[in-house]
Design a protein around this motif. Structure first.
Motif, mmCIF file in Angstrom:
data_model
loop_
_atom_site.group_PDB
_atom_site.id
_atom_site.type_symbol
_atom_site.label_atom_id
_atom_site.label_comp_id
_atom_site.label_asym_id
_atom_site.label_seq_id
_atom_site.Cartn_x
_atom_site.Cartn_y
_atom_site.Cartn_z
ATOM 1 N N ARG A 128 0.834 -1.211 0.000
ATOM 2 C CA ARG A 128 0.000 0.000 0.000
ATOM 3 C C ARG A 128 0.873 1.267 0.000
ATOM 4 O O ARG A 128 0.425 2.311 -0.478
ATOM 5 N N THR A 129 2.099 1.179 0.487
ATOM 6 C CA THR A 129 2.987 2.338 0.406
ATOM 7 C C THR A 129 3.560 2.491 -0.994
ATOM 8 O O THR A 129 3.961 3.580 -1.379
ATOM 9 N N TRP A 130 3.599 1.393 -1.747
ATOM 10 C CA TRP A 130 4.069 1.465 -3.124
ATOM 11 C C TRP A 130 2.980 1.997 -4.065
ATOM 12 O O TRP A 130 3.263 2.746 -4.993
ATOM 13 N N PRO A 175 -0.514 3.714 -3.564
ATOM 14 C CA PRO A 175 -1.457 4.252 -2.582
ATOM 15 C C PRO A 175 -2.879 4.439 -3.078
ATOM 16 O O PRO A 175 -3.772 4.757 -2.296
#
Length: 211
Positions: free
Chosen positions: A206-208, A210
C-alpha cells in the motif's frame, strides 16, 4: 468465462493479457468425482504427514478408489502432487478473474493486491512443500512456470493502476517475497504467523501503490 471479465475496463479490472492456465480436460462425471476425492485426500494427507511420508496406497485408501485408478490417472506420486498444485492454482486464478471483490474485479487496485497476497499466502500455507518443489526443481524454475507469469502480470497491472512508481520492479520484489523459500523461512524458521505476514506484506504494498 464471460468475455467482459478480464478486460482492463477500469483500474480495478484484470488485464486482458493475463495468461490462462491450461483448461482442464473434459471428463465424465464419475471420473471428476474420483479426481476431486483423490485430490482432497492427497491434500489432507500431505498436510498431516508431509509429502515424502505419504504413499499412493495411502491416498487410494483415503479417497476410496482403486490403486489402478489412481496410477492410471496420475502416474505416480509426483504426478499426483503436481495435479493437486495445478488444481489449487487454477482455483485461485478463477477467483481472480470471476470471483467477488476484493480478490475479483470491481475493487480498488490496492485492495485487490492485498486480497491476492492473502489468498496466495493461504495457498502457500497449504501447499508449501509442493510449491517449493516446483520452484526449485532446477535453477530458475520459479521464473519459468506459467503461474509465475500469471501472478506477475496480475500484480504488475494492479501496482501500475494503483500508482506505483516502478510497477515492473515492484511486481518482481513482491513475488520474490512470496516465493515458497522465503515464505517457508518466515513461517517455519522465524516463526511468523500467517496473519502477521499477510498484514505486513499487504501494508508494504500500500505504500508502493497508494491509490
Amino acid at each position: 468465462m464471460p468475455s467482459n471479465v478480464s478486460g482492463p475496463e477500469s483500474a480495478s479490472s484484470t488485464p486482458t493479457e493475463l495468461p490462462l492456465l491450461g483448461a482442464p480436460v473434459r471428463e465424465r462425471a464419475d471420473a471428476a468425482r474420483n479426481r476431486i476425492r483423490v485430490l482432497n485426500a492427497a491434500e489432507t494427507l500431505f498436510a498431516e504427514h508431509g509429502v515424502d511420508a505419504v504413499t499412493m496406497d495411502d491416498v487410494a485408501t483415503a479417497a476410496g478408489v482403486g490403486k489402478g485408478t489412481l496410477y492410471r490417472r496420475f502416474g505416480d506420486k509426483a504426478g499426483l502432487a503436481m495435479a493437486l498444485l495445478d488444481e489449487r492454482e487454477r482455483e485461485l486464478q478463477q477467483r481472480i478473474l470471476t470471483g467477488p471483490p476484493p480478490l475479483g474485479p470491481d475493487a480498488p487496485p490496492t485492495d485487490r493486491l492485498a486480497a491476492f497476497i492473502e489468498a496466495y499466502l493461504e495457498l502457500l500455507d497449504r501447499q508449501l512443500d509442493l510449491v517449493l518443489l516446483s520452484e526449485t526443481a532446477t535453477t530458475g524454475a520459479r521464473f519459468r512456470t506459467g503461474t509465475h507469469t500469471l501472478w506477475r502480470r496480475h500484480c504488475h497491472h494492479l501496482l501500475e493502476t494503483g500508482g506505483a512508481p516502478d510497477p515492473e520492479i515492484a511486481a518482481d520484489v513482491l513475488l520474490a517475497a512470496l516465493s515458497a523459500e522465503q515464505v517457508r523461512h518466515w513461517l517455519r524458521d522465524r516463526g511468523l504467523s500467517l496473519e502477521a505476514l499477510t498484514k505486513s506484506l499487504a501494508g508494504l504494498t500500500r505504500t508502493w501503490a497508494p491509490v
